[in-house]
Design a protein around this motif. Sequence first.
Motif, PDB file in Angstrom:
ATOM      1  N   ALA A   1      41.058  96.393 136.525  1.00  0.00           N
ATOM      2  CA  ALA A   1      41.031  97.706 137.174  1.00  0.00           C
ATOM      3  C   ALA A   1      39.754  97.849 138.010  1.00  0.00           C
ATOM      4  CB  ALA A   1      41.073  98.812 136.130  1.00  0.00           C
ATOM      5  N   PRO A   2      39.866  98.497 139.165  1.00  0.00           N
ATOM      6  CA  PRO A   2      38.663  98.709 139.973  1.00  0.00           C
ATOM      7  C   PRO A   2      37.717  99.695 139.284  1.00  0.00           C
ATOM      8  CG  PRO A   2      40.523  99.868 140.929  1.00  0.00           C
ATOM      9  CD  PRO A   2      41.064  99.048 139.790  1.00  0.00           C
ATOM     10  N   VAL A   3      36.435  99.440 139.404  1.00  0.00           N
ATOM     11  CA  VAL A   3      35.435 100.308 138.792  1.00  0.00           C
ATOM     12  C   VAL A   3      35.006 101.343 139.830  1.00  0.00           C
ATOM     13  CG1 VAL A   3      33.132 100.398 137.768  1.00  0.00           C
ATOM     14  CG2 VAL A   3      34.635  98.460 137.281  1.00  0.00           C
ATOM     15  N   PRO A   4      35.168 102.635 139.509  1.00  0.00           N
ATOM     16  CA  PRO A   4      34.771 103.665 140.475  1.00  0.00           C
ATOM     17  C   PRO A   4      33.243 103.721 140.588  1.00  0.00           C
ATOM     18  CG  PRO A   4      35.355 104.683 138.403  1.00  0.00           C
ATOM     19  CD  PRO A   4      35.681 103.222 138.271  1.00  0.00           C
ATOM     20  N   THR A   5      32.777 104.228 141.708  1.00  0.00           N
ATOM     21  CA  THR A   5      31.343 104.449 141.842  1.00  0.00           C
ATOM     22  C   THR A   5      30.949 105.597 140.923  1.00  0.00           C
ATOM     23  OG1 THR A   5      31.561 106.067 143.608  1.00  0.00           O
ATOM     24  CG2 THR A   5      31.392 103.745 144.275  1.00  0.00           C
ATOM     25  N   ARG A   6      29.671 105.745 140.709  1.00  0.00           N
ATOM     26  CA  ARG A   6      29.189 106.837 139.863  1.00  0.00           C
ATOM     27  C   ARG A   6      29.631 108.189 140.440  1.00  0.00           C
ATOM     28  NH1 ARG A   6      25.164 107.049 136.033  1.00  0.00           N
ATOM     29  NH2 ARG A   6      24.684 104.879 136.448  1.00  0.00           N
ATOM     30  N   ALA A   7      29.539 108.340 141.767  1.00  0.00           N
ATOM     31  CA  ALA A   7      29.939 109.601 142.411  1.00  0.00           C
ATOM     32  C   ALA A   7      31.437 109.853 142.242  1.00  0.00           C
ATOM     33  CB  ALA A   7      29.573 109.579 143.889  1.00  0.00           C
ATOM     34  N   GLU A   8      32.247 108.819 142.418  1.00  0.00           N
ATOM     35  CA  GLU A   8      33.697 108.969 142.241  1.00  0.00           C
ATOM     36  C   GLU A   8      34.032 109.355 140.808  1.00  0.00           C
ATOM     37  OE1 GLU A   8      35.241 105.660 145.485  1.00  0.00           O
ATOM     38  OE2 GLU A   8      34.863 105.061 143.413  1.00  0.00           O
ATOM     39  N   PHE A   9      33.358 108.725 139.850  1.00  0.00           N
ATOM     40  CA  PHE A   9      33.599 109.031 138.438  1.00  0.00           C
ATOM     41  C   PHE A   9      33.299 110.497 138.144  1.00  0.00           C
ATOM     42  CE2 PHE A   9      31.739 109.763 134.263  1.00  0.00           C
ATOM     43  CZ  PHE A   9      32.804 109.426 133.447  1.00  0.00           C
ATOM     44  N   TRP A  10      32.105 110.972 138.563  1.00  0.00           N
ATOM     45  CA  TRP A  10      31.730 112.347 138.251  1.00  0.00           C
ATOM     46  C   TRP A  10      32.600 113.346 138.990  1.00  0.00           C
ATOM     47  CZ3 TRP A  10      29.615 113.421 133.976  1.00  0.00           C
ATOM     48  CH2 TRP A  10      28.739 112.538 133.371  1.00  0.00           C
ATOM     49  N   ARG A  11      32.990 113.024 140.221  1.00  0.00           N
ATOM     50  CA  ARG A  11      33.876 113.918 140.967  1.00  0.00           C
ATOM     51  C   ARG A  11      35.196 114.088 140.208  1.00  0.00           C
ATOM     52  NH1 ARG A  11      34.191 111.121 145.419  1.00  0.00           N
ATOM     53  NH2 ARG A  11      32.135 111.810 146.059  1.00  0.00           N
ATOM     54  N   ALA A  12      35.780 112.975 139.767  1.00  0.00           N
ATOM     55  CA  ALA A  12      37.041 113.030 139.016  1.00  0.00           C
ATOM     56  C   ALA A  12      36.842 113.757 137.682  1.00  0.00           C
ATOM     57  CB  ALA A  12      37.570 111.622 138.791  1.00  0.00           C
ATOM     58  N   HIS A  13      35.722 113.521 137.046  1.00  0.00           N
ATOM     59  CA  HIS A  13      35.442 114.165 135.759  1.00  0.00           C
ATOM     60  C   HIS A  13      35.379 115.678 135.914  1.00  0.00           C
ATOM     61  CE1 HIS A  13      33.675 114.832 131.813  1.00  0.00           C
ATOM     62  NE2 HIS A  13      32.722 115.527 132.406  1.00  0.00           N
ATOM     63  N   TYR A  14      34.658 116.150 136.936  1.00  0.00           N
ATOM     64  CA  TYR A  14      34.540 117.595 137.137  1.00  0.00           C
ATOM     65  C   TYR A  14      35.857 118.214 137.598  1.00  0.00           C
ATOM     66  CZ  TYR A  14      29.548 117.019 136.455  1.00  0.00           C
ATOM     67  OH  TYR A  14      28.326 116.734 135.915  1.00  0.00           O
ATOM     68  N   GLU A  15      36.624 117.492 138.390  1.00  0.00           N
ATOM     69  CA  GLU A  15      37.935 117.993 138.788  1.00  0.00           C
ATOM     70  C   GLU A  15      38.838 118.147 137.564  1.00  0.00           C
ATOM     71  OE1 GLU A  15      39.313 115.258 141.753  1.00  0.00           O
ATOM     72  OE2 GLU A  15      38.006 116.088 143.300  1.00  0.00           O
ATOM     73  N   GLU A  16      38.782 117.185 136.669  1.00  0.00           N
ATOM     74  CA  GLU A  16      39.571 117.264 135.434  1.00  0.00           C
ATOM     75  C   GLU A  16      39.117 118.449 134.586  1.00  0.00           C
ATOM     76  OE1 GLU A  16      42.509 116.220 132.673  1.00  0.00           O
ATOM     77  OE2 GLU A  16      42.204 115.600 134.749  1.00  0.00           O
ATOM     78  N   GLN A  17      37.830 118.692 134.511  1.00  0.00           N
ATOM     79  CA  GLN A  17      37.329 119.850 133.764  1.00  0.00           C
ATOM     80  C   GLN A  17      37.820 121.163 134.371  1.00  0.00           C
ATOM     81  OE1 GLN A  17      33.049 119.455 133.612  1.00  0.00           O
ATOM     82  NE2 GLN A  17      33.163 119.011 131.431  1.00  0.00           N
ATOM     83  N   GLU A  18      37.884 121.224 135.680  1.00  0.00           N
ATOM     84  CA  GLU A  18      38.365 122.439 136.329  1.00  0.00           C
ATOM     85  C   GLU A  18      39.856 122.661 136.057  1.00  0.00           C
ATOM     86  OE1 GLU A  18      36.734 124.895 137.957  1.00  0.00           O
ATOM     87  OE2 GLU A  18      34.952 123.842 137.256  1.00  0.00           O
ATOM     88  N   ARG A  19      40.633 121.583 136.029  1.00  0.00           N
ATOM     89  CA  ARG A  19      42.074 121.705 135.749  1.00  0.00           C
ATOM     90  C   ARG A  19      42.337 122.095 134.307  1.00  0.00           C
ATOM     91  NH1 ARG A  19      42.340 117.204 139.163  1.00  0.00           N
ATOM     92  NH2 ARG A  19      42.390 115.762 137.422  1.00  0.00           N
ATOM     93  N   HIS A  20      41.514 121.574 133.385  1.00  0.00           N
ATOM     94  CA  HIS A  20      41.700 121.809 131.944  1.00  0.00           C
ATOM     95  C   HIS A  20      40.358 122.223 131.346  1.00  0.00           C
ATOM     96  CE1 HIS A  20      45.578 119.857 132.397  1.00  0.00           C
ATOM     97  NE2 HIS A  20      44.956 118.872 133.015  1.00  0.00           N
ATOM     98  N   PRO A  21      39.982 123.497 131.471  1.00  0.00           N
ATOM     99  CA  PRO A  21      38.654 123.921 131.062  1.00  0.00           C
ATOM    100  C   PRO A  21      38.363 123.776 129.576  1.00  0.00           C
ATOM    101  CG  PRO A  21      39.904 125.779 131.895  1.00  0.00           C
ATOM    102  CD  PRO A  21      40.751 124.567 132.065  1.00  0.00           C
ATOM    103  N   GLY A  22      39.344 123.881 128.715  1.00  0.00           N
ATOM    104  CA  GLY A  22      39.086 123.747 127.282  1.00  0.00           C
ATOM    105  C   GLY A  22      38.139 124.814 126.800  1.00  0.00           C
ATOM    106  N   THR A  23      37.224 124.438 125.917  1.00  0.00           N
ATOM    107  CA  THR A  23      36.263 125.397 125.400  1.00  0.00           C
ATOM    108  C   THR A  23      34.910 125.129 126.021  1.00  0.00           C
ATOM    109  OG1 THR A  23      35.814 123.943 123.541  1.00  0.00           O
ATOM    110  CG2 THR A  23      37.453 125.653 123.197  1.00  0.00           C
ATOM    111  N   ARG A  24      34.468 126.033 126.821  1.00  0.00           N
ATOM    112  CA  ARG A  24      33.133 125.968 127.414  1.00  0.00           C
ATOM    113  C   ARG A  24      32.661 127.383 127.670  1.00  0.00           C
ATOM    114  NH1 ARG A  24      34.204 123.653 133.492  1.00  0.00           N
ATOM    115  NH2 ARG A  24      35.675 125.259 134.074  1.00  0.00           N
ATOM    116  N   CYS A  25      31.409 127.535 127.894  1.00  0.00           N
ATOM    117  CA  CYS A  25      30.845 128.874 127.993  1.00  0.00           C
ATOM    118  C   CYS A  25      31.148 129.548 129.318  1.00  0.00           C
ATOM    119  CB  CYS A  25      29.343 128.830 127.756  1.00  0.00           C
ATOM    120  SG  CYS A  25      28.434 127.942 129.025  1.00  0.00           S
ATOM    121  N   CYS A  26      31.288 128.812 130.404  1.00  0.00           N
ATOM    122  CA  CYS A  26      31.438 129.446 131.711  1.00  0.00           C
ATOM    123  C   CYS A  26      32.673 128.950 132.455  1.00  0.00           C
ATOM    124  CB  CYS A  26      30.240 129.149 132.580  1.00  0.00           C
ATOM    125  SG  CYS A  26      28.674 129.257 131.720  1.00  0.00           S
TER     126      CYS A  26
END
Length: 67
Positions: A42-67
């Motif tokens: 599998a291709p390894v994403p850059t650090r920026a690509e990884f964090w962008r996808a991570h934050y997008e996933e958090q926005e789609r599925h907020p779960g339990t967080r304070c804000c």
Amino acid sequence: MNAVTGSPFDVLRRIGRFVSGVTGADRYERYVEHLQRVHPDAPVPTRAEFWRAHYEEQERHPGTRCC
């Protein structure tokens, strides 16, 4: 120094790894290790690509967080 504590630099390094683990700062490194171990082709994403996808996933599925 004894074998339990190690040198002051070893202690600081272990504290740094602990803090990185608690805060999630090492998440990208752990993901890359996982990809290389489980999905070696599998291709390894850059650090920026990884964090962008991570934050997008958090926005789609907020779960339990304070804000």
